[in-house]
Design an enzyme around this catalytic site. Structure first.
Site, short mmCIF file in Angstrom:
data_model
loop_
_atom_site.label_atom_id
_atom_site.label_comp_id
_atom_site.label_asym_id
_atom_site.label_seq_id
_atom_site.Cartn_x
_atom_site.Cartn_y
_atom_site.Cartn_z
CB VAL A 60 -1.00 -0.02 1.18
CG1 VAL A 60 -0.30 0.09 2.52
CG2 VAL A 60 -2.02 1.10 1.05
CB ILE A 112 -3.85 1.44 8.27
CG1 ILE A 112 -3.76 0.53 7.04
CG2 ILE A 112 -3.20 0.78 9.49
CD1 ILE A 112 -2.37 0.25 6.53
N PRO A 148 -9.91 17.35 8.14
CG PRO A 148 -11.33 18.83 9.22
CD PRO A 148 -10.34 18.76 8.11
CG ASP A 161 5.55 -4.03 11.92
OD1 ASP A 161 6.25 -5.04 12.19
OD2 ASP A 161 4.84 -3.95 10.91
CG HIS A 201 7.75 -3.71 7.35
ND1 HIS A 201 8.30 -2.73 6.55
CD2 HIS A 201 6.42 -3.64 7.13
CE1 HIS A 201 7.33 -2.11 5.89
NE2 HIS A 201 6.18 -2.64 6.23
CB ILE A 202 5.40 -9.00 10.76
CG1 ILE A 202 5.32 -8.51 12.22
CG2 ILE A 202 6.73 -9.68 10.47
CD1 ILE A 202 5.23 -9.65 13.24
C1 DGY Z 1 2.81 -1.88 2.71
O1 DGY Z 1 2.15 -2.58 1.95
O2 DGY Z 1 3.21 -0.77 2.41
C2 DGY Z 1 3.09 -2.42 4.06
O3 DGY Z 1 4.07 -1.72 4.72
C3 DGY Z 1 3.42 -3.90 4.00
O4 DGY Z 1 3.19 -4.44 5.26
#
Ligand code: DGY
Length: 350
Positions: free
Chosen positions: A107, A188, A211, A292, A316-317
């Site tokens: 992402v 997220i 906002p 992370d 980074h999981i």
């Molecule tokens: C992303 O897709 O950018 C995330 O960091 C992978 O976990």
């Protein structure tokens, strides 16, 4: 006749016979488009591409060396890449003018020079949504591991540090009645806040460009960054990394946080000045940090942050569930295939 090639080091395996060429590929003079895949990935995306494309893959759990990427991308029609691949002007030049699109299995896209892509009219697909739940879940887990000292407590059991039940031992900070500040209430950030609400959070604050309507769902208040820092018991880094917010969490930011603050970052390591974070943790300017993501990744094992008990670091999981990674691979495959077919990418970076 076409080929499916897997390249690992000097090993090259070529197999396959497939004569399926759709009409929609006619702009490529009836040849199967060539796609370069920069890593061993969950098969979902390759299964989408393979019937229609000629795939060359760096089939390894390690990132493709840059020289190999530059060599292999030459002449390809599409690139299937990861967040570990720096895609800049040099790579795009090496690819050549026939490169039609890029799909990143992530992402985040701070590893891609979007200006260079735009100048060449190369669209880039990415993988929002499919990893939101997994990443939000991990963020909550990391927050709790950090605030309730789970790693430190578990380690002390192994080391014989568990003397007896002690009313003053391993005290942490709970979410009940707390103020949570989310820096970047996007997909997220919002998913994290929704999951935290049932823990009894009293107030949600968020900062960002503007906002958001969704914030009403959890009664989150839009505040400026400094207000968020000084009022939050938990500060969560959930925004995408850009040139503007590089090192956003620095000495100045940590000095504005409460001494009981727990800082959690599951976005990108580049948001944090790690030297300043180390000082803030050593000096107990803030209570603890859960990361992370770091800069660089992997974090060198001699990083001072790894010496601290009040710093929990994961590799980074965030999106590392079977389901999320399979979906990320599939969406990357669909992004690439759609564009090559002359259709809209399901998820294209605007
Ligand atoms: C992303 O897709 O950018 C995330 O960091 C992978 O976990």
């Amino acid at each position: 006749m076409s080929t499916y090639s897997v390249i690992k080091g000097t090993h090259k395996l070529t197999r396959g016979l497939c004569v399926f060429i759709t009409r929609s590929f006619s702009s490529m003079s009836n040849r199967r488009p060539k796609v370069y895949v920069t890593r061993r990935v969950p098969p979902d995306g390759l299964e989408i591409l393979r019937p229609h494309c000629e795939i060359t893959q760096w089939d390894s759990e390690k990132p493709v060396p840059r020289a190999e990427l530059i060599r292999q991308i030459a002449g390809k029609d599409a690139l299937f890449c990861l967040l570990t691949d720096k895609i800049d002007g040099e790579v795009l030049n090496a690819a050549g003018p026939q490169l039609k699109c890029i799909g990143t299995m992530s992402v985040g896209y701070d590893h891609i020079d979007m200006t260079e892509c735009r100048e060449r009219n190369i669209p880039v697909g990415f993988t929002p949504d499919v990893l939101t739940n997994a990443t939000a879940e991990l963020t909550v887990g990391l927050l709790l591991a950090t605030s309730r000292r789970l790693i430190e407590a578990s380690q002390s059991v192994r080391e014989g540090g568990w003397g007896t039940w002690d009313p003053c031992w391993m005290l942490g900070h709970g979410l009940d009645g707390s103020t949570v500040g989310v820096v970047g209430l996007g997909r997220i950030g919002m998913a994290v806040a929704r999951r935290l609400a049932p823990f009894g959070v009293k107030r949600f604050l968020y900062s960002g460009h503007s906002p958001k309507n969704e914030a009403n769902e959890i009664g989150a208040e839009f505040v400026d960054f400094d207000d968020l820092l000084s009022n939050s018991d938990f500060v969560l880094g959930c925004c995408a990394l850009t040139k503007e917010n590089q090192g956003l969490f620095d000495k100045d930011a940590f000095s504005k946080m409460k001494s009981n603050a727990i800082f959690v970052n599951t976005s990108r390591g580049g948001l944090v000045n790690q030297t300043d974070l180390y000082q803030a943790l050593v000096n107990h300017q803030i209570a603890a940090a859960g990361l992370d993501v770091t800069s660089p990744e992997p974090l060198p094992t001699d990083s001072p942050l790894l010496t601290l008990k009040n710093c929990v670091i994961l590799p980074h999981i965030g999106s590392a569930t079977e389901m999320a990674r399979g979906a990320m691979s599939a969406l990357t495959g669909r992004n690439i295939l759609s564009f090559l077919r002359g259709e809209e990418m399901p998820c294209r970076i605007k």
